[in-house]
Scaffold this motif. Structure first.
Motif, PDB file in Angstrom:
ATOM      1  N   TRP A   1       0.839  -1.191   0.000  1.00 37.47           N
ATOM      2  CA  TRP A   1       0.000   0.000   0.000  1.00 37.47           C
ATOM      3  C   TRP A   1       0.876   1.244   0.000  1.00 37.47           C
ATOM      4  CZ3 TRP A   1       0.183   3.250   4.334  1.00 37.47           C
ATOM      5  CH2 TRP A   1       0.748   2.694   5.486  1.00 37.47           C
ATOM      6  N   LEU A   2       0.306   2.355  -0.448  1.00 37.57           N
ATOM      7  CA  LEU A   2       1.052   3.590  -0.608  1.00 37.57           C
ATOM      8  C   LEU A   2       0.426   4.697   0.228  1.00 37.57           C
ATOM      9  CD1 LEU A   2       0.991   2.008  -3.546  1.00 37.57           C
ATOM     10  CD2 LEU A   2       2.365   3.954  -4.233  1.00 37.57           C
ATOM     11  N   SER A   3       1.273   5.533   0.786  1.00 36.37           N
ATOM     12  CA  SER A   3       0.821   6.719   1.507  1.00 36.37           C
ATOM     13  C   SER A   3       1.345   7.951   0.796  1.00 36.37           C
ATOM     14  CB  SER A   3       1.301   6.688   2.957  1.00 36.37           C
ATOM     15  OG  SER A   3       2.719   6.701   3.020  1.00 36.37           O
ATOM     16  N   GLY A   4       0.476   8.934   0.625  1.00 36.10           N
ATOM     17  CA  GLY A   4       0.855  10.151  -0.067  1.00 36.10           C
ATOM     18  C   GLY A   4       0.754  11.365   0.826  1.00 36.10           C
TER      19      GLY A   4
ATOM     20  N   PRO B   1      -1.704   0.415 -14.890  1.00 40.99           N
ATOM     21  CA  PRO B   1      -1.076  -0.857 -15.293  1.00 40.99           C
ATOM     22  C   PRO B   1       0.449  -0.789 -15.227  1.00 40.99           C
ATOM     23  CG  PRO B   1      -2.790  -0.175 -16.855  1.00 40.99           C
ATOM     24  CD  PRO B   1      -2.554   0.982 -15.944  1.00 40.99           C
ATOM     25  N   LYS B   2       1.076  -1.946 -15.332  1.00 44.08           N
ATOM     26  CA  LYS B   2       2.530  -2.097 -15.376  1.00 44.08           C
ATOM     27  C   LYS B   2       3.198  -1.579 -14.111  1.00 44.08           C
ATOM     28  CE  LYS B   2       2.697  -1.774 -20.438  1.00 44.08           C
ATOM     29  NZ  LYS B   2       3.273  -1.055 -21.603  1.00 44.08           N
ATOM     30  N   ASN B   3       2.554  -1.839 -12.958  1.00 45.08           N
ATOM     31  CA  ASN B   3       3.112  -1.464 -11.655  1.00 45.08           C
ATOM     32  C   ASN B   3       3.344   0.039 -11.517  1.00 45.08           C
ATOM     33  OD1 ASN B   3       3.097  -4.174 -11.190  1.00 45.08           O
ATOM     34  ND2 ASN B   3       5.315  -4.439 -11.270  1.00 45.08           N
ATOM     35  N   CYS B   4       2.490   0.826 -12.136  1.00 48.81           N
ATOM     36  CA  CYS B   4       2.622   2.277 -12.080  1.00 48.81           C
ATOM     37  C   CYS B   4       1.492   2.895 -11.256  1.00 48.81           C
ATOM     38  CB  CYS B   4       2.620   2.888 -13.482  1.00 48.81           C
ATOM     39  SG  CYS B   4       4.078   2.490 -14.463  1.00 48.81           S
ATOM     40  N   VAL B   5       1.737   4.090 -10.758  1.00 47.23           N
ATOM     41  CA  VAL B   5       0.716   4.884 -10.078  1.00 47.23           C
ATOM     42  C   VAL B   5       0.834   6.315 -10.571  1.00 47.23           C
ATOM     43  CG1 VAL B   5       0.598   3.459  -8.002  1.00 47.23           C
ATOM     44  CG2 VAL B   5       2.234   5.358  -8.102  1.00 47.23           C
ATOM     45  N   ALA B   6      -0.309   7.022 -10.546  1.00 47.24           N
ATOM     46  CA  ALA B   6      -0.329   8.442 -10.878  1.00 47.24           C
ATOM     47  C   ALA B   6      -0.625   9.218  -9.604  1.00 47.24           C
ATOM     48  CB  ALA B   6      -1.378   8.734 -11.939  1.00 47.24           C
ATOM     49  N   ALA B   7       0.198  10.218  -9.319  1.00 49.14           N
ATOM     50  CA  ALA B   7       0.037  11.036  -8.122  1.00 49.14           C
ATOM     51  C   ALA B   7      -0.262  12.472  -8.527  1.00 49.14           C
ATOM     52  CB  ALA B   7       1.304  10.980  -7.270  1.00 49.14           C
ATOM     53  N   ALA B   8      -1.345  13.029  -7.961  1.00 52.02           N
ATOM     54  CA  ALA B   8      -1.695  14.421  -8.222  1.00 52.02           C
ATOM     55  C   ALA B   8      -0.969  15.302  -7.221  1.00 52.02           C
ATOM     56  CB  ALA B   8      -3.202  14.608  -8.107  1.00 52.02           C
TER      57      ALA B   8
ATOM     58  N   PHE C   1       4.735   7.321 -11.392  1.00 52.18           N
ATOM     59  CA  PHE C   1       5.800   6.553 -10.738  1.00 52.18           C
ATOM     60  C   PHE C   1       5.666   5.081 -11.109  1.00 52.18           C
ATOM     61  CE2 PHE C   1       5.134  10.182  -7.890  1.00 52.18           C
ATOM     62  CZ  PHE C   1       6.433  10.622  -7.698  1.00 52.18           C
ATOM     63  N   ARG C   2       6.807   4.409 -11.187  1.00 50.79           N
ATOM     64  CA  ARG C   2       6.809   2.968 -11.427  1.00 50.79           C
ATOM     65  C   ARG C   2       7.456   2.256 -10.235  1.00 50.79           C
ATOM     66  NH1 ARG C   2       8.571   2.546 -16.411  1.00 50.79           N
ATOM     67  NH2 ARG C   2       6.596   1.908 -17.334  1.00 50.79           N
TER      68      ARG C   2
END
Length: 458
Positions: free
Chosen positions: A147-150, A182-189, A197-198
């Motif tokens: 999980w990710l924390s921003g 997809p492809k283990n990426c996330v978009a951060a605003a 980010f990958r």
């Protein structure tokens, strides 16, 4: 129908002057929610609801307390204490291990801590307090079991709250929204920017991870306020000045965009400078949701339906509520539910309009492709296209007013009903009256049969 059940005849906000908001009579024949349960416990604004499973959900807000509820009965299952300031984000985290059936929830707070809770026992599993700023968003990557924390940076964690990797400091303002790609990426605003980010596992065989910034998208002209994943190929973002951009989720290119500074079809002679006179609250994209065919946008007081294939708005209700729309969701049928700062929850149905051949189709509140006015040839081509495409509209079929202050969000539980949370510190479970009546009758007959009081006579 339920307008006066709670709050003692509260006059909805915005009705001091004549309102252009669509209304509905007391006989709401398409509105099944004729019963309600009021859940009390919170001492401040309830901002978040998150579904745990088919019959449980959690609530959290400015009092820093998390409650776990039964969606069928309204029973309070657990009251979780551990934060000292308001909750800023919450996310469910179900186990991906078949041998370990554990439902967890993760909460972040303005006290700069994150806590993982066990939903089965109500116990605190782990607490982390090493953050340099408030965590504003949480995202679970179920497939990777992390999980990710921003906040001011982006951190990657495992289920045990081990920090796997993190980015460098991004901004003092922090990450406002995250979405998995997809492809283990996330978009951060991050403000006006969208950073891709990958994630990748370390090559040395350890459990370490790496997070790499691969691209920055700077197409928005104002801060990004909402982001939603449509499918594995598409995601959509919205900004505070009404921009809506459709992105390719694989190569992160812009596929389409619309901008709602002003409706040029209604005000063709208005100078562009007048666009700036609109209040930011009237144009801000507060929330986005999707059913893969369309994107549904809460913009100011209105609701807009954007068709991804047609790349245009196909239906809108410019004044769906008396105040800002905070949350909306598309139901499995053709219905849509929205809630607002005016304290109401409204049910809409997307219907096709029977259009005469000579009737023109409004382009909607958004202005295609941003600034500028289409030339005459493009206008004629668009007009011809509109004449050959169906026209839709949003019909109000239900109006639920039980809260006395802004309704922050809601959860839809299918036949179990609807859960709403509000600034009035309350949670309301809206129930299908006919279903509840049938269940009560069935329960009564079972009790009579068990006690022998029920005699069947031929």
């Amino acid at each position: 129908m339920l307008r006066w059940l709670i709050g003692g005849g509260r006059e909805p906000q915005g009705l001091a002057e004549k309102s252009s908001v669509q209304t509905i009579g007391e006989e709401q024949i398409q509105n099944p929610y004729t019963e309600l349960l009021v859940l009390k416990g919170h001492q401040d604004i309830v901002r978040f609801l998150v579904q745990i499973d088919d019959c449980r959900f959690a609530s959290a807000g400015d009092d820093g307390i998390i409650f776990l509820w039964n969606a069928q009965t309204g029973e309070k299952l657990y009251e979780l204490h551990g934060h000292t300031h308001k909750i800023t984000a919450i996310a469910p985290f179900s186990s991906s291990d078949v041998t370990e059936e554990t439902d967890l929830i993760i909460t972040a707070s303005a006290d700069r801590t994150v806590i993982v809770w066990d939903c089965a026992s109500g116990r605190q599993v782990q607490k982390v307090s090493c953050f340099h700023s408030t965590v504003k968003c949480l995202t679970v990557l179920q497939r990777l079991n992390v999980w990710l924390s921003g906040g001011s940076d982006l951190c990657v964690w495992n289920r045990k709250l081990d920090l796997l990797c993190k980015t460098s400091h991004l901004t003092d303002a922090g990450i406002s929204a995250l979405v998995e790609l997809p492809k283990n990426c996330v978009a951060a605003a991050v403000g006006k920017e969208l950073i891709i980010f990958r994630l990748s596992a370390s090559n040395n065989g350890s459990e370490g991870w790496n997070i790499l910034e691969v691209k920055r998208l700077v197409d928005h002209q104002d801060n990004i306020s909402s982001i939603v994943s449509v499918n594995d190929l598409t995601f959509v973002t919205g900004s505070h000045i009404g921009e809506l951009i459709v992105w390719d989720a694989l190569d992160w290119t812009k596929q389409a965009s619309e901008c709602n500074f002003w409706d040029s079809s209604v005000h063709p002679d208005v100078q562009p400078e007048i666009k700036l006179s609109q209040s930011p609250h009237e144009t801000s994209v507060q929330h986005l949701t999707s059913d893969e065919e369309c994107v549904f946008a809460a913009v100011g007081k209105g609701i807009y339906v954007y068709n991804l294939q047609m790349k245009r708005v196909i239906a809108c209700q410019r004044t769906a509520h008396d105040s800002t729309v905070l949350h909306l969701e598309k139901l499995p049928n053709r219905q849509l539910i929205s809630c607002s700062e005016d304290g109401s929850v409204r049910i809409w149905e997307l219907r096709e309009k029977q259009q005469l051949p000579a009737e023109s189709v409004p382009t909607g509140f958004f202005n295609m492709w941003g600034f500028g006015r289409a030339n005459k040839q493009a206008h004629q081509a668009a007009k011809k296209m509109h004449e050959n495409t169906p026209v839709y509209f949003l019909e109000l079929v239900g109006d639920l007013i039980g809260h006395s202050s802004a309704v922050q969000m809601f959860l839809y539980f299918g036949e179990l009903g609807l859960a709403t949370c509000s600034a009035d510190h309350l949670i309301i479970l809206w129930k299908d009256g006919e279903r509840e009546s049938s269940l009560r009758s069935l329960t009564l007959f079972k009790k009579l049969a068990q006690s022998g009081d029920l005699q069947l006579r031929l």
